[in-house]
Design a protein around this motif. Structure first.
Motif, PDB file in Angstrom:
ATOM      1  N   LYS A  26      44.448  43.985  47.158  1.00  0.00           N
ATOM      2  CA  LYS A  26      44.831  42.734  46.490  1.00  0.00           C
ATOM      3  C   LYS A  26      44.340  42.739  45.044  1.00  0.00           C
ATOM      4  O   LYS A  26      45.055  42.307  44.134  1.00  0.00           O
ATOM      5  CB  LYS A  26      44.257  41.543  47.235  1.00  0.00           C
ATOM      6  CG  LYS A  26      44.696  40.230  46.675  1.00  0.00           C
ATOM      7  CD  LYS A  26      44.715  39.162  47.726  1.00  0.00           C
ATOM      8  CE  LYS A  26      45.290  37.911  47.132  1.00  0.00           C
ATOM      9  NZ  LYS A  26      46.148  37.223  48.038  1.00  0.00           N
ATOM     10  N   ARG A  28      43.932  45.364  43.181  1.00  0.00           N
ATOM     11  CA  ARG A  28      44.796  46.300  42.463  1.00  0.00           C
ATOM     12  C   ARG A  28      46.108  45.622  42.090  1.00  0.00           C
ATOM     13  O   ARG A  28      46.610  45.778  40.970  1.00  0.00           O
ATOM     14  CB  ARG A  28      45.057  47.526  43.337  1.00  0.00           C
ATOM     15  CG  ARG A  28      45.695  48.674  42.591  1.00  0.00           C
ATOM     16  CD  ARG A  28      45.878  49.925  43.463  1.00  0.00           C
ATOM     17  NE  ARG A  28      44.739  50.177  44.320  1.00  0.00           N
ATOM     18  CZ  ARG A  28      44.832  50.392  45.646  1.00  0.00           C
ATOM     19  NH1 ARG A  28      46.005  50.384  46.243  1.00  0.00           N
ATOM     20  NH2 ARG A  28      43.759  50.630  46.356  1.00  0.00           N
ATOM     21  N   ASN A  29      46.664  44.841  43.024  1.00  0.00           N
ATOM     22  CA  ASN A  29      47.914  44.116  42.735  1.00  0.00           C
ATOM     23  C   ASN A  29      47.703  43.086  41.624  1.00  0.00           C
ATOM     24  O   ASN A  29      48.544  42.932  40.750  1.00  0.00           O
ATOM     25  CB  ASN A  29      48.426  43.422  43.992  1.00  0.00           C
ATOM     26  CG  ASN A  29      48.975  44.401  45.004  1.00  0.00           C
ATOM     27  OD1 ASN A  29      49.294  45.538  44.675  1.00  0.00           O
ATOM     28  ND2 ASN A  29      49.049  43.969  46.253  1.00  0.00           N
ATOM     29  N   ILE A  30      46.581  42.389  41.679  1.00  0.00           N
ATOM     30  CA  ILE A  30      46.283  41.394  40.644  1.00  0.00           C
ATOM     31  C   ILE A  30      46.161  42.077  39.284  1.00  0.00           C
ATOM     32  O   ILE A  30      46.671  41.597  38.281  1.00  0.00           O
ATOM     33  CB  ILE A  30      44.990  40.618  40.990  1.00  0.00           C
ATOM     34  CG1 ILE A  30      45.225  39.716  42.199  1.00  0.00           C
ATOM     35  CG2 ILE A  30      44.515  39.793  39.805  1.00  0.00           C
ATOM     36  CD1 ILE A  30      43.970  39.090  42.760  1.00  0.00           C
ATOM     37  N   SER A  32      47.526  44.950  38.311  1.00  0.00           N
ATOM     38  CA  SER A  32      48.830  45.418  37.816  1.00  0.00           C
ATOM     39  C   SER A  32      49.687  44.241  37.346  1.00  0.00           C
ATOM     40  O   SER A  32      50.407  44.348  36.354  1.00  0.00           O
ATOM     41  CB  SER A  32      49.552  46.240  38.881  1.00  0.00           C
ATOM     42  OG  SER A  32      49.894  45.434  39.991  1.00  0.00           O
ATOM     43  N   ASP A  33      49.617  43.117  38.062  1.00  0.00           N
ATOM     44  CA  ASP A  33      50.364  41.929  37.637  1.00  0.00           C
ATOM     45  C   ASP A  33      49.863  41.425  36.288  1.00  0.00           C
ATOM     46  O   ASP A  33      50.661  41.052  35.416  1.00  0.00           O
ATOM     47  CB  ASP A  33      50.241  40.808  38.672  1.00  0.00           C
ATOM     48  CG  ASP A  33      50.984  41.116  39.966  1.00  0.00           C
ATOM     49  OD1 ASP A  33      51.832  42.037  39.954  1.00  0.00           O
ATOM     50  OD2 ASP A  33      50.713  40.439  40.974  1.00  0.00           O
ATOM     51  N   LEU A  34      48.554  41.427  36.113  1.00  0.00           N
ATOM     52  CA  LEU A  34      47.976  40.989  34.850  1.00  0.00           C
ATOM     53  C   LEU A  34      48.389  41.931  33.718  1.00  0.00           C
ATOM     54  O   LEU A  34      48.743  41.491  32.626  1.00  0.00           O
ATOM     55  CB  LEU A  34      46.450  40.924  34.952  1.00  0.00           C
ATOM     56  CG  LEU A  34      45.706  40.423  33.733  1.00  0.00           C
ATOM     57  CD1 LEU A  34      46.108  38.988  33.414  1.00  0.00           C
ATOM     58  CD2 LEU A  34      44.210  40.507  33.957  1.00  0.00           C
ATOM     59  N   SER A  36      51.104  43.776  33.573  1.00  0.00           N
ATOM     60  CA  SER A  36      52.520  43.541  33.297  1.00  0.00           C
ATOM     61  C   SER A  36      52.714  42.279  32.462  1.00  0.00           C
ATOM     62  O   SER A  36      53.554  42.247  31.557  1.00  0.00           O
ATOM     63  CB  SER A  36      53.303  43.399  34.605  1.00  0.00           C
ATOM     64  OG  SER A  36      53.249  44.592  35.340  1.00  0.00           O
ATOM     65  N   ALA A  37      51.936  41.259  32.764  1.00  0.00           N
ATOM     66  CA  ALA A  37      52.041  40.016  32.006  1.00  0.00           C
ATOM     67  C   ALA A  37      51.631  40.230  30.556  1.00  0.00           C
ATOM     68  O   ALA A  37      52.282  39.725  29.638  1.00  0.00           O
ATOM     69  CB  ALA A  37      51.180  38.929  32.641  1.00  0.00           C
ATOM     70  N   LYS A  39      51.741  43.083  28.859  1.00  0.00           N
ATOM     71  CA  LYS A  39      52.797  43.888  28.220  1.00  0.00           C
ATOM     72  C   LYS A  39      54.002  43.020  27.855  1.00  0.00           C
ATOM     73  O   LYS A  39      54.573  43.146  26.775  1.00  0.00           O
ATOM     74  CB  LYS A  39      53.253  45.016  29.149  1.00  0.00           C
ATOM     75  CG  LYS A  39      52.314  46.181  29.218  1.00  0.00           C
ATOM     76  CD  LYS A  39      52.878  47.266  30.110  1.00  0.00           C
ATOM     77  CE  LYS A  39      51.911  48.410  30.261  1.00  0.00           C
ATOM     78  NZ  LYS A  39      52.459  49.458  31.148  1.00  0.00           N
TER      79      LYS A  39
END
Length: 81
Positions: A26, A28-30, A32-34, A36-37, A39
């Motif tokens: 979880k 790691r997902n957070i 990567s989401d952060l 992406s946001a 970028k």
């Protein structure tokens, strides 16, 4: 040495508790989401700057087409900067 009054040992304990609560997948997902946001935000800012510059250039070209004297003034303004 630490950040303010918090030492490195306390930070490691807090990190261990966070990992236990949420799990590495979880987190790691957070992450990567952060990422992406961030970028997407940077891209949007760059695109807006390009759009703003292009719009200003178009307005300047239109002014110069309708007023040839404005072209000389714009060139003089560039020289001053």
């Amino acid at each position: 040495m630490g950040i303010g009054n918090v030492g490195w040992v306390q930070l490691l304990i807090v990190l261990a508790i966070i990992v236990l609560l949420f799990g590495t997948k979880k987190l790691r997902n957070i992450g990567s989401d952060l990422g992406s946001a961030v970028k997407g935000f940077k891209k949007a800012v760059k695109d807006e700057d390009k759009t703003e510059t292009t719009t200003q250039e178009k307005i300047s070209e239109q002014d110069n087409a309708t007023n040839p004297a404005a072209d000389k003034t714009a060139a003089q303004d560039k020289d001053k900067v």
